[in-house]
Design a protein around this motif. Structure first.
Motif, PDB file in Angstrom:
ATOM      1  N   UNK A  48      -8.495  -1.772  -8.141  1.00 54.53           N
ATOM      2  CA  UNK A  48      -8.867  -0.698  -7.228  1.00 54.53           C
ATOM      3  C   UNK A  48      -7.700  -0.475  -6.347  1.00 54.53           C
ATOM      4  N   UNK A  49      -7.445   0.676  -5.669  1.00 56.83           N
ATOM      5  CA  UNK A  49      -6.343   0.804  -4.577  1.00 56.83           C
ATOM      6  C   UNK A  49      -5.301   1.567  -5.189  1.00 56.83           C
ATOM      7  N   UNK A  56      -5.278   0.218 -16.410  1.00 56.55           N
ATOM      8  CA  UNK A  56      -5.051  -0.507 -17.517  1.00 56.55           C
ATOM      9  C   UNK A  56      -3.641  -1.028 -17.600  1.00 56.55           C
ATOM     10  N   UNK A  57      -2.497  -0.120 -17.056  1.00 55.29           N
ATOM     11  CA  UNK A  57      -1.219  -0.764 -17.032  1.00 55.29           C
ATOM     12  C   UNK A  57      -0.896  -1.909 -16.228  1.00 55.29           C
ATOM     13  N   UNK A  58      -1.783  -1.898 -15.246  1.00 52.44           N
ATOM     14  CA  UNK A  58      -1.758  -3.072 -14.053  1.00 52.44           C
ATOM     15  C   UNK A  58      -2.312  -4.295 -14.839  1.00 52.44           C
ATOM     16  N   UNK A  59      -3.456  -3.975 -15.431  1.00 50.78           N
ATOM     17  CA  UNK A  59      -4.080  -5.325 -16.025  1.00 50.78           C
ATOM     18  C   UNK A  59      -3.210  -5.809 -17.296  1.00 50.78           C
ATOM     19  N   UNK A 107     -13.556 -10.082 -11.883  1.00 49.84           N
ATOM     20  CA  UNK A 107     -12.731  -9.981 -10.951  1.00 49.84           C
ATOM     21  C   UNK A 107     -12.299  -8.569 -10.428  1.00 49.84           C
ATOM     22  N   UNK A 108     -12.059  -8.574  -9.314  1.00 53.08           N
ATOM     23  CA  UNK A 108     -11.530  -7.203  -8.806  1.00 53.08           C
ATOM     24  C   UNK A 108     -10.103  -7.631  -8.380  1.00 53.08           C
ATOM     25  N   UNK A 109      -8.997  -6.800  -8.666  1.00 53.45           N
ATOM     26  CA  UNK A 109      -7.645  -6.892  -8.303  1.00 53.45           C
ATOM     27  C   UNK A 109      -7.616  -5.567  -7.049  1.00 53.45           C
ATOM     28  N   UNK A 110      -7.256  -5.881  -5.855  1.00 55.77           N
ATOM     29  CA  UNK A 110      -7.261  -4.766  -5.021  1.00 55.77           C
ATOM     30  C   UNK A 110      -5.499  -4.667  -4.814  1.00 55.77           C
ATOM     31  N   UNK A 111      -4.820  -3.686  -4.914  1.00 57.24           N
ATOM     32  CA  UNK A 111      -3.416  -3.349  -4.845  1.00 57.24           C
ATOM     33  C   UNK A 111      -3.275  -2.070  -3.766  1.00 57.24           C
ATOM     34  N   UNK A 112      -2.457  -2.257  -2.867  1.00 58.41           N
ATOM     35  CA  UNK A 112      -2.046  -1.140  -2.072  1.00 58.41           C
ATOM     36  C   UNK A 112      -0.381  -0.906  -2.440  1.00 58.41           C
ATOM     37  N   UNK A 113      -0.097   0.246  -2.938  1.00 55.40           N
ATOM     38  CA  UNK A 113       0.887   0.504  -3.385  1.00 55.40           C
ATOM     39  C   UNK A 113       2.029   0.807  -2.329  1.00 55.40           C
ATOM     40  N   UNK A 114       3.231   0.698  -2.277  1.00 54.45           N
ATOM     41  CA  UNK A 114       4.293   1.353  -1.432  1.00 54.45           C
ATOM     42  C   UNK A 114       4.677   2.683  -1.656  1.00 54.45           C
TER      43      UNK A 114
END
Length: 849
Positions: A48-49, A56-59, A107-114
């Motif tokens: 998310x985020x 899919x790319x991040x995973x 699991x949930x991976x939360x990412x905030x992009x620059x």
């Protein structure tokens, strides 16, 4: 540092969240609990985020996969977080457990992009400086915008202008969304540099020996503002100011005031003005007393005293004492440290110690720890991608097993720089594996290759028509690989040989030349072999048709062979060069006034010898010290001594007379110049002196003389000097030498027949703008004087044509030296006119003044 702090903060936050999980604290809307340290099977992984990346790319990048067994908490999740931080693409990264069923965990991976930089604007900065700011701060489209990037950019720009004296410079950086793309932002950098802060006053207190004016002169970088002074602006830069304070104390020490110190310094800023107040304590003046050497066994006290150059009773000079012990400004300086290090004592140390002071006299001991002699062990090079090792090693003076010598290290750096294949400013000898116990040291020479080949492709108008030129110069050629197709990149390179081809053609003029040089003939000694072949033709201009008349031409065929050997006596900066050359002149109905005959042939078989010395410092494009000079002679065989021809009475011989009995001047001159008989003497010298830092003064002098063995035979019409202008060839092929003297038109300081004597003197101030491998650029200002004379009786070095001006030089490895000069002639080119010649513009290609 800020980015690392953010990473550390997020890491601790992640750890804190795990602790909360262990305490049973609800982390999401769904209550989850798990066993500490238990291995779970990964179920669903959601991301998310994200805005511009696909989940899919991040995973896929994390390396986590459904069905994988991991420990929660454990090393796998910590490693995944660190891996994502290293991408420098995100401002926040968090993992959450969203669901646990049995031993399966979702699991949930939360990412905030620059945000991504899509465009930028810089205001308040001149166009010429925007490019350097963009380059140095790495502002570019596609850059991720972090807090650290914004802070670094702001600090860099503010500091850049503060160093130029704008102490009140302020930079604001704003970002705003760019709707043309996902997660894009535009950047607006605004600079308000304010007024330059200038030094209004510098006052001194406590100085009795030296006046305020004398002391201010030692503050070379911190100057009081003065109307009309443009060459040294008044500005305050903290680092320069601190250096000036040290210089002020050193000034006192040079004058004998050992105890002088700055008690306090006060800097008051009043808007755009600065007032500096210095309180001094001068102390008493001291003198050197006894100077004794302790610990020396290799050199006697007399030998060391001679190098030290200080005697009892001399005014105390702490700065000079340090230089005589070890001069940090000159790697090859004549000091005690170099005396030892040039003779193997790398591990020696020399320390001056004050042992007593009686009244105004200070007694010293120079305490010397000699250590054991050191020897070179392993010598290596790095960075030579194109140049073969043997080309480099044959120039290096440091040899494995030889006694260590600092002078040999310095000389090796110079020789490598003089090759022209490497960036002379970045050659670095790195000392490795220094072992005082074994007495050995390894040295690795770090090199940065630069282009060694040049191409000349140009067109221009001159000599009555369009002129096209194609020149190829390969200065690091390898002729042994000429049949090896794999070595063509694009031509065989790496053996240090020079090969040049040049073609030049117009309607009236064409020339073809080839030259080759091998600097180490046989590979054992620095003996340079060179050869060249040329064919040149010039056609007469037909004033009726405006075209070239191919029936009227002047051809020169030439071939040269030369050997140049590096000498050992008086020292190995000397080179003895010898050349044998032959030229065949063929004139066919070519009556121009340049020659006394227009039909016939002439032959020039000559021997040239020159003794030269070149000890200029490392960079051959911009020497900062040393000198170079050449004294040479060009001689032909004295045919008139053996041919039994009475040249004084040729006009009385029937075969050299017209039908009416009058002398046939053309036949007479054809006989005189069938084989050229002459001698030429030349001298040229340049001296380079560092004024301040890299502000270099070049002093230059030239002299040339063309003479005849037999006055009855007379001076030849070839091989003459033509003075004035840029010094480039002007399409006249009579073997003339073009001598540059800026501020006047080309060849205007010699008459139509050329000069047989000339002299030239010049002073040139040079300062580098950049000395990077891609392009070396320096500015210059010059004063010149010189003149050409028809015979030695007219020669008067004080009757010179004077000029002054300024210019710029650009050296690019692919194109050689280019430049432009603007010169003002203070005198008339002719003696009949008293008016100054005025301004001339000169374009420089492939030569140096």
């Amino acid at each position: 540092m800020e980015k690392q702090a953010n990473n550390l903060t997020n890491y601790f936050l992640y750890t804190f969240l795990l602790c909360l999980w262990l305490l049973g604290t609800p982390l999401t809307a769904q209550q989850t609990s798990f066993d500490k340290g238990k291995e779970y099977e990964l179920g669903e992984i959601t991301v998310t985020g994200v805005k511009s990346f696909s989940p899919q790319t991040v995973i896929a990048y994390t390396g986590l996969r459904k069905g994988q067994r991991i420990r929660i908490p454990g090393e796998e999740i910590s490693a995944t977080i660190n891996k994502l931080w290293k991408l420098e693409l995100f401002s926040d990264i968090e993992f959450f457990i969203t669901k646990i069923e049995g031993d399966v965990a979702d699991l949930e991976l939360y990412i905030q992009e620059l945000p991504t930089l899509s465009d930028y604007t810089i205001l308040g900065v001149k166009k010429g400086k925007i490019e350097s700011i963009v380059k140095d701060t790495d502002i570019k489209k596609g850059k991720k915008i972090s807090k650290n990037f914004l802070a670094t950019t702001r600090n860099y720009i503010e500091n850049k202008f503060k160093k130029e004296g704008f102490l009140n410079a302020k930079v604001t950086i704003d970002t705003k969304p760019d709707t043309t793309g996902v997660n894009n932002q535009k950047l607006l950098v605004s600079l308000d540099r304010g007024e330059r802060v200038k030094v209004r006053s510098i006052s001194f207190d406590g100085n009795e020996v030296f006046s305020d004016k004398r002391l201010r002169k030692n503050l070379k970088n911190t100057r009081v503002k003065f109307p009309g002074r443009f060459w040294k602006r008044s500005k305050y830069i903290e680092g320069d100011y601190e250096e000036d304070l040290k210089s002020l104390v050193d000034f006192y020490k040079e004058k004998g005031y050992r105890d002088a110190r700055i008690v306090s310094d006060t800097v008051l800023i009043d808007k755009n003005n600065i007032d500096v107040a210095l309180s001094l304590q001068e102390g008493n003046k001291y003198y050197f007393g006894d100077i004794n050497f302790v610990g020396n066994s290799v050199y006697s006290d007399v030998q060391l005293s001679r190098i030290l150059g200080l005697k009892p009773g001399d005014t105390y000079n702490g700065v000079l004492l340090r230089k005589r012990i070890a001069d940090q400004t000159k790697p090859d300086g004549e000091d005690l440290t170099n005396l030892y290090q040039n003779n193997g004592y790398l591990f020696s140390s020399i320390n001056p110690v004050e042992v007593s002071a009686a009244n105004d006299t200070i007694n010293f001991e120079i305490r010397i720890t000699e250590g054991k002699p050191a020897f070179f062990n392993r010598i290596s090079v790095r960075g030579n991608d194109r140049t073969n090792d043997h080309v480099i090693y044959r120039e290096i003076r440091t040899r494995p097993g030889e006694l260590y010598s600092k002078d040999k290290v310095v000389r090796s750096v110079r020789e490598l720089g003089q090759l022209g294949f490497f960036d002379a400013e970045s050659i670095s000898p790195d000392f490795k594996n220094v072992d005082p116990n074994a007495g050995t040291v390894d040295i690795e020479y770090g090199l940065t290759e630069k282009g060694a080949s040049q191409i000349e492709l140009q067109g221009g108008y001159g000599g009555g028509g369009f002129i096209g030129t194609l020149g190829l110069s390969f200065n690091n050629f390898s002729i042994r690989n000429i049949w090896n197709k794999e070595e063509y990149k694009p031509v065989p390179m790496g053996d240090g040989q020079q090969l040049s081809l040049r073609l030049q053609k117009s309607r009236f003029f064409e020339t073809y030349s080839f030259s080759f040089a091998e600097p180490w003939l046989g590979g054992e000694q620095p003996v340079r072999f060179s050869t060249s072949v040329s064919l040149t033709t010039q056609y007469r201009y037909n004033f009726t048709t405006g075209l070239a008349d191919k029936n009227q031409y002047f051809k020169i065929k030439g071939v040269n062979f030369g050997l140049a050997k590096r000498l050992q006596v008086p020292d190995d900066y000397f080179t003895l060069s010898q050349t044998i050359g032959y030229q065949h002149f063929d004139l066919n109905n070519y009556y121009t006034g340049l020659f006394t005959f227009g039909d016939g042939i002439s032959n020039n078989l000559f021997y040239a010898v020159a003794l030269s010395r070149n000890n200029t410092y490392t960079n051959p494009i911009f020497p900062v010290g040393g000198s170079t000079f050449t004294i040479g002679a060009k001689l032909t065989f004295p045919y008139s001594l053996v041919d039994n021809v009475d040249y004084a009475n040729l006009e009385n011989q029937s075969e050299f007379q017209n039908a009416n009995g009058t002398p046939n001047r053309e036949k007479i001159d054809q006989e005189k110049f069938r084989w050229l008989e002459y001698y030429k003497l030349n001298f040229e010298g340049s001296w380079y002196t560092s004024i301040i830092d890299k502000l270099i003064l070049k002093t230059h002098a030239e002299f040339g003389f063309l003479g005849a063995y037999n006055t009855d035979r007379g001076l030849i019409p070839f091989e003459r000097y033509y003075l004035g202008g840029d010094g480039l060839a002007q399409y006249a092929l009579d073997g003339r030498e073009m001598i540059a003297l800026r501020g006047y038109e080309n060849q205007s300081l010699s008459d139509n027949d050329g000069s047989t004597v000339y002299n030239k003197f010049s002073l040139e101030l040079r300062y580098p703008i950049t000395l990077k491998p891609s392009a070396s650029i320096f500015a210059l200002g010059f004063l010149e004087a010189g003149n050409g004379y028809s015979n030695f009786r007219e020669f008067n070095p004080f009757n010179s044509k004077r000029s002054a001006g300024f210019g710029i030089r650009i050296f690019m490895p692919a194109f050689g030296l280019l430049g432009i000069d603007f010169g003002y002639g203070f005198d008339s080119a002719t003696d009949n006119d008293l008016n100054p010649h005025g301004w001339e513009t000169h374009f420089i290609i492939g030569q140096q003044f």
